[in-house]
Design a protein around this motif. Structure first.
Motif, PDB file in Angstrom:
ATOM      1  N   PHE A 107       0.858  -1.178   0.000  1.00  0.00           N
ATOM      2  CA  PHE A 107       0.000   0.000   0.000  1.00  0.00           C
ATOM      3  C   PHE A 107       0.890   1.222   0.000  1.00  0.00           C
ATOM      4  N   GLY A 111       0.536   5.447  -0.498  1.00  0.00           N
ATOM      5  CA  GLY A 111      -0.309   6.625  -0.706  1.00  0.00           C
ATOM      6  C   GLY A 111      -1.775   6.289  -0.767  1.00  0.00           C
ATOM      7  N   GLY A 112      -2.192   5.256  -0.025  1.00  0.00           N
ATOM      8  CA  GLY A 112      -3.595   4.868  -0.005  1.00  0.00           C
ATOM      9  C   GLY A 112      -4.016   3.966  -1.156  1.00  0.00           C
ATOM     10  N   TYR A 113      -3.080   3.595  -2.027  1.00  0.00           N
ATOM     11  CA  TYR A 113      -3.391   2.736  -3.160  1.00  0.00           C
ATOM     12  C   TYR A 113      -2.744   1.369  -2.977  1.00  0.00           C
ATOM     13  N   ARG A 114      -3.452   0.344  -3.370  1.00  0.00           N
ATOM     14  CA  ARG A 114      -2.894  -0.999  -3.342  1.00  0.00           C
ATOM     15  C   ARG A 114      -2.163  -1.223  -4.661  1.00  0.00           C
TER      16      ARG A 114
END
Length: 146
Positions: free
Chosen positions: A12, A14-17
């Motif tokens: 993960f 910056g909040g992205y997978r």
């Protein structure tokens, strides 16, 4: 992992997978250029990270797939029956060879214990999609009469 292989890993950021990509192992030498073995190798190694022993099993399975292709090609133009030692018609030995090599291929691929891809898909009537689901059903229905 209990399946003997790993699915791609995620991080993960910056909040992205994000998927951690791995470089699949190169295709073994000697596989047919456009054969089933090369296709199986690429499909499996692009999806899963296999241990060295699993890669060896996969390589053997790919070679079996190429051999099955060659036998089926030879059988396509051959008669299904040939003359036996006494001149009697007997089944072409290639028929048995194809069957045996298909079973060997199935056994090798099964020994990799790869997870079912469509485990979340709706089954057809009476169909169980995964090995785990079959085991769970056997456990449930096996205890029912107790």
């Amino acid at each position: 992992s209990s399946s003997g292989c790993e699915r791609p890993r995620y991080v993960f950021f910056g909040g992205y997978r994000m998927t951690i990509k791995h470089r699949p192992p190169t295709v073994p030498k000697g596989l047919a250029a456009k054969g089933a073995g090369r296709k199986i190798w690429r499909e499996i190694t692009s999806r899963y990270r296999l241990r060295a022993d699993e890669l060896r099993i996969l390589e053997d399975a790919c070679r079996e797939a190429d051999l099955v292709d060659r036998l089926e090609t030879a059988l396509a133009d051959a008669p299904l029956t040939v003359n036996g030692s006494m001149g009697q018609p007997v089944a072409n030995p290639l028929v048995q060879e194809v069957r045996q090599h298909r079973n060997t291929l199935k056994s090798l691929l099964s020994s990799l214990k790869l997870p079912d891809d469509d485990a979340t898909a709706a089954p057809n009537a009476g169909e169980v999609l995964s090995t785990g689901a079959r085991a769970a059903a056997a456990a449930r229905w096996g205890r029912r009469g107790a």
